[in-house]
Design a protein around this motif. Structure first.
Motif, PDB file in Angstrom:
ATOM      1  N   ASP A  65     -18.679  95.214 -58.903  1.00 10.61           N
ATOM      2  CA  ASP A  65     -18.735  94.206 -57.965  1.00 10.61           C
ATOM      3  C   ASP A  65     -18.629  92.815 -58.655  1.00 10.61           C
ATOM      4  N   ALA A  66     -19.346  92.550 -59.523  1.00 12.13           N
ATOM      5  CA  ALA A  66     -19.223  91.376 -60.307  1.00 12.13           C
ATOM      6  C   ALA A  66     -17.614  91.169 -60.963  1.00 12.13           C
ATOM      7  N   LEU A  67     -17.190  92.151 -61.441  1.00  8.66           N
ATOM      8  CA  LEU A  67     -16.058  92.104 -62.110  1.00  8.66           C
ATOM      9  C   LEU A  67     -14.802  91.935 -60.975  1.00  8.66           C
ATOM     10  N   GLN A  68     -14.950  92.546 -59.829  1.00  7.43           N
ATOM     11  CA  GLN A  68     -13.944  92.317 -58.742  1.00  7.43           C
ATOM     12  C   GLN A  68     -14.184  91.002 -58.116  1.00  7.43           C
ATOM     13  N   SER A  69     -15.302  90.462 -58.140  1.00  4.21           N
ATOM     14  CA  SER A  69     -15.677  89.219 -57.721  1.00  4.21           C
ATOM     15  C   SER A  69     -14.824  87.924 -58.871  1.00  4.21           C
ATOM     16  N   TRP A  70     -14.617  88.314 -59.981  1.00  2.00           N
ATOM     17  CA  TRP A  70     -13.844  87.596 -61.037  1.00  2.00           C
ATOM     18  C   TRP A  70     -12.420  87.846 -61.066  1.00  2.00           C
ATOM     19  N   GLY A  71     -11.823  88.570 -59.941  1.00  2.00           N
ATOM     20  CA  GLY A  71     -10.485  88.899 -59.979  1.00  2.00           C
ATOM     21  C   GLY A  71      -9.931  90.403 -60.770  1.00  2.00           C
ATOM     22  N   TYR A  72     -11.031  91.087 -61.241  1.00  2.00           N
ATOM     23  CA  TYR A  72     -10.479  92.286 -61.824  1.00  2.00           C
ATOM     24  C   TYR A  72     -10.260  93.270 -60.759  1.00  2.00           C
ATOM     25  N   ARG A  73      -9.462  94.311 -60.887  1.00  2.00           N
ATOM     26  CA  ARG A  73      -9.252  95.186 -59.960  1.00  2.00           C
ATOM     27  C   ARG A  73      -9.109  96.516 -60.778  1.00  2.00           C
ATOM     28  N   PRO A  74      -9.824  97.542 -60.015  1.00  2.00           N
ATOM     29  CA  PRO A  74      -9.620  98.898 -60.659  1.00  2.00           C
ATOM     30  C   PRO A  74      -8.340  99.474 -60.647  1.00  2.00           C
ATOM     31  N   PHE A  75      -8.362 100.141 -61.751  1.00  2.00           N
ATOM     32  CA  PHE A  75      -6.806 100.985 -62.243  1.00  2.00           C
ATOM     33  C   PHE A  75      -7.200 102.441 -62.639  1.00  2.00           C
ATOM     34  N   ARG A  76      -6.878 103.263 -61.840  1.00  2.00           N
ATOM     35  CA  ARG A  76      -7.002 104.732 -62.005  1.00  2.00           C
ATOM     36  C   ARG A  76      -5.892 105.514 -62.299  1.00  2.00           C
ATOM     37  N   ARG A  77      -5.774 105.865 -63.681  1.00  2.00           N
ATOM     38  CA  ARG A  77      -4.531 106.847 -63.796  1.00  2.00           C
ATOM     39  C   ARG A  77      -4.864 107.817 -64.858  1.00  2.00           C
ATOM     40  N   GLU A  78      -6.130 107.824 -65.422  1.00  2.00           N
ATOM     41  CA  GLU A  78      -6.722 108.550 -66.421  1.00  2.00           C
ATOM     42  C   GLU A  78      -7.865 109.259 -66.146  1.00  2.00           C
ATOM     43  N   PRO A 127     -13.174 110.211 -63.735  1.00  2.00           N
ATOM     44  CA  PRO A 127     -12.244 109.218 -63.779  1.00  2.00           C
ATOM     45  C   PRO A 127     -12.522 108.285 -65.192  1.00  2.00           C
ATOM     46  N   VAL A 128     -11.461 107.843 -66.069  1.00  2.00           N
ATOM     47  CA  VAL A 128     -11.640 106.625 -66.781  1.00  2.00           C
ATOM     48  C   VAL A 128     -11.852 105.514 -66.229  1.00  2.00           C
ATOM     49  N   LEU A 129     -12.725 104.700 -66.204  1.00  2.00           N
ATOM     50  CA  LEU A 129     -13.129 103.482 -65.449  1.00  2.00           C
ATOM     51  C   LEU A 129     -12.300 102.314 -66.089  1.00  2.00           C
ATOM     52  N   VAL A 130     -11.442 101.893 -65.551  1.00  2.00           N
ATOM     53  CA  VAL A 130     -10.570 100.567 -65.905  1.00  2.00           C
ATOM     54  C   VAL A 130     -10.402  99.700 -65.203  1.00  2.00           C
ATOM     55  N   TRP A 131     -10.701  98.251 -65.535  1.00  2.00           N
ATOM     56  CA  TRP A 131     -10.593  97.196 -64.535  1.00  2.00           C
ATOM     57  C   TRP A 131      -9.351  96.404 -65.113  1.00  2.00           C
ATOM     58  N   GLU A 132      -8.313  95.613 -64.199  1.00  2.00           N
ATOM     59  CA  GLU A 132      -7.477  94.894 -65.126  1.00  2.00           C
ATOM     60  C   GLU A 132      -7.320  93.533 -64.158  1.00  2.00           C
ATOM     61  N   ARG A 133      -7.097  92.494 -64.881  1.00  2.00           N
ATOM     62  CA  ARG A 133      -7.446  91.216 -64.357  1.00  2.00           C
ATOM     63  C   ARG A 133      -6.033  90.141 -65.171  1.00  2.00           C
ATOM     64  N   GLY A 134      -5.311  89.874 -64.268  1.00  2.00           N
ATOM     65  CA  GLY A 134      -3.931  89.271 -64.518  1.00  2.00           C
ATOM     66  C   GLY A 134      -4.217  87.999 -64.828  1.00  2.00           C
ATOM     67  N   GLY A 162       6.845  96.497 -61.633  1.00  2.00           N
ATOM     68  CA  GLY A 162       7.615  97.607 -62.356  1.00  2.00           C
ATOM     69  C   GLY A 162       6.950  98.911 -62.869  1.00  2.00           C
ATOM     70  N   ARG A 163       5.690  98.729 -62.945  1.00  2.00           N
ATOM     71  CA  ARG A 163       4.842  99.933 -63.402  1.00  2.00           C
ATOM     72  C   ARG A 163       4.688 100.944 -62.339  1.00  2.00           C
ATOM     73  N   SER A 164       4.816 100.274 -61.023  1.00  2.00           N
ATOM     74  CA  SER A 164       4.692 101.228 -59.763  1.00  2.00           C
ATOM     75  C   SER A 164       6.023 102.249 -59.713  1.00  2.00           C
ATOM     76  N   LEU A 165       7.029 101.764 -60.638  1.00  2.00           N
ATOM     77  CA  LEU A 165       8.469 102.696 -60.571  1.00  2.00           C
ATOM     78  C   LEU A 165       8.247 103.907 -61.251  1.00  2.00           C
ATOM     79  N   TYR A 166       7.168 103.819 -62.290  1.00  2.00           N
ATOM     80  CA  TYR A 166       7.158 105.062 -63.268  1.00  2.00           C
ATOM     81  C   TYR A 166       5.992 105.574 -63.084  1.00  2.00           C
ATOM     82  N   TRP A 167       4.835 104.748 -62.277  1.00  2.00           N
ATOM     83  CA  TRP A 167       3.589 105.533 -62.008  1.00  2.00           C
ATOM     84  C   TRP A 167       3.184 105.130 -60.399  1.00  2.00           C
ATOM     85  N   PRO A 168       4.204 105.968 -59.660  1.00  2.00           N
ATOM     86  CA  PRO A 168       4.388 105.461 -58.285  1.00  2.00           C
ATOM     87  C   PRO A 168       2.972 105.482 -57.543  1.00  2.00           C
TER      88      PRO A 168
END
Length: 371
Positions: free
Chosen positions: A163-176, A344-351, A362-368
């Protein structure tokens, strides 16, 4: 960077915790708590004893957070370090390792905590305030072609920060995901819980004239393993770590298990396992079995051996390492067949740059299924 003066090395730390007081109208948490963040250009600026002391004090500390693993990445892979160390009244109380690594299929980089391996913040003291200091600092480290910060947590205990990370703009990313095998069940139960295919592979492999040996982490043994590892990774079109990285791992030899299998007297591959004593887990990080020994079930025999080794040495979990989450993928099905639990491998990303939105598109084209 570290500066050398008169033959000695002097740390150069960039203190930037106070910079944020100018950005916010209200006092920051770091001001209220006398916290600062040091951006460390190499783990050697902190030193093994102090760094590992924080790892040992944190319940989330792992083998991948340790000084030796980070030093091997710095010197063996030549990734650019951007480690964050939290200090309070001059005492180091928390940390988050980071490296600048390439974003696959793009000309851009990401700031990653942690790769290879799993990282995330270790905050045994003042966790709320320390986390806020760290996430405030991250944008300062993302410059030029470095456009995103990524946190790769080792286990579900990192959900406490979601919750804290998402409040700072991090978003969960699950592909592993990772398959975890409960070694406390004992070997016989592990065999019973396996798929018929995996169990049969072990049984058939035992009919061959084979030998599995625990090797010392010498340069010669590593070179032999590396030659096969390189062949295997080339065949599957995977990224090959340079041999210099494997050489650096010798500094933490006690945290590795190198297994060799010989079939009919010939070298038939091996496995290099990482021992996470902090979590009583064995990580299957590097495996190298040539295709010509698939029919001899060399892989199944190696895995079965390491399961038994882990049980005998008091480890509770076998971690097969990361794989994608496609149930039709051959690697996914192979690991699944051993009866482990998928997590799941827990990954958060923040642009940290407007360019990140373009890369995500662009990533969504090869990880739809992941945008």
């Amino acid at each position: 960077m570290a500066q050398k003066t008169g033959g000695s090395t002097r740390s150069k730390l960039h203190r930037i915790g106070s910079l944020f007081s100018e950005r916010y109208a209200r006092p920051t948490v770091s001001e209220r708590s006398n916290l600062e963040v040091d951006v460390v250009d190499t783990v050697r600026d902190v030193g093994k004893e102090q760094w590992n002391g924080i790892v040992d004090r944190s319940s989330r500390g792992s083998v991948f957070h340790r000084y030796e693993w980070l030093d091997a990445i710095e010197t063996g892979l030549n990734y650019t370090p951007r480690h964050l160390v939290v200090t309070k009244d001059g005492n180091r109380i928390g940390l988050m390792p980071n490296f600048v690594v390439e974003i696959e299929k793009t000309p851009f980089n990401r700031l990653s905590s942690l790769y290879p391996g799993f990282g995330g913040p270790l905050l045994p003291t003042d966790p709320k305030e320390s986390l806020e200091c760290i996430v405030e600092t991250v944008p300062k480290l993302c410059r030029g072609t470095t456009i995103v910060h990524q946190i790769r947590g080792l286990d579900t205990s990192y959900l406490r920060y979601n919750d804290a990370l998402q409040s700072w703009g991090y978003r969960p990313f699950r592909r592993e995901c990772r398959f975890l095998l409960d070694l406390t069940k004992g070997h016989e139960q592990l065999l019973e819980d396996m798929s018929r295919t995996r169990r049969r592979g072990i049984e058939r492999g035992r009919d061959a004239d084979y030998e599995i040996v625990e090797e010392e982490l010498t340069r010669e043994n590593l070179q032999r393993f590396y030659r096969t590892y390189e062949r295997v990774m080339d065949r599957v079109d995977g990224d090959v770590y340079p041999f210099s990285f494997f050489e650096q791992l010798q500094a933490m030899e006690s945290r590795f298990l190198l297994l060799t299998i010989r079939i009919d007297g010939e070298y038939a591959g091996g496995m290099l396992e990482v021992l996470d004593d902090e979590h009583d887990a064995v990580h299957g990080f590097f495996a190298a079995v040539p295709r010509e020994y698939f029919d001899d079930h060399a892989s199944e025999l190696l895995y079965d051996h390491v399961f038994q080794w882990g049980i005998e040495h008091g480890y509770e979990t076998y971690d097969f390492g990361s794989t994608n989450t496609d149930f039709e993928d051959g690697v996914y099905r192979f690991k699944e067949g051993f009866g482990g639990r998928a997590v799941p491998v827990l990954v958060w990303e923040r642009g940290c740059s407007p360019l990140w939105k373009l890369v995500k598109a662009g990533r969504s084209l090869y990880w739809p299924y992941y945008t």
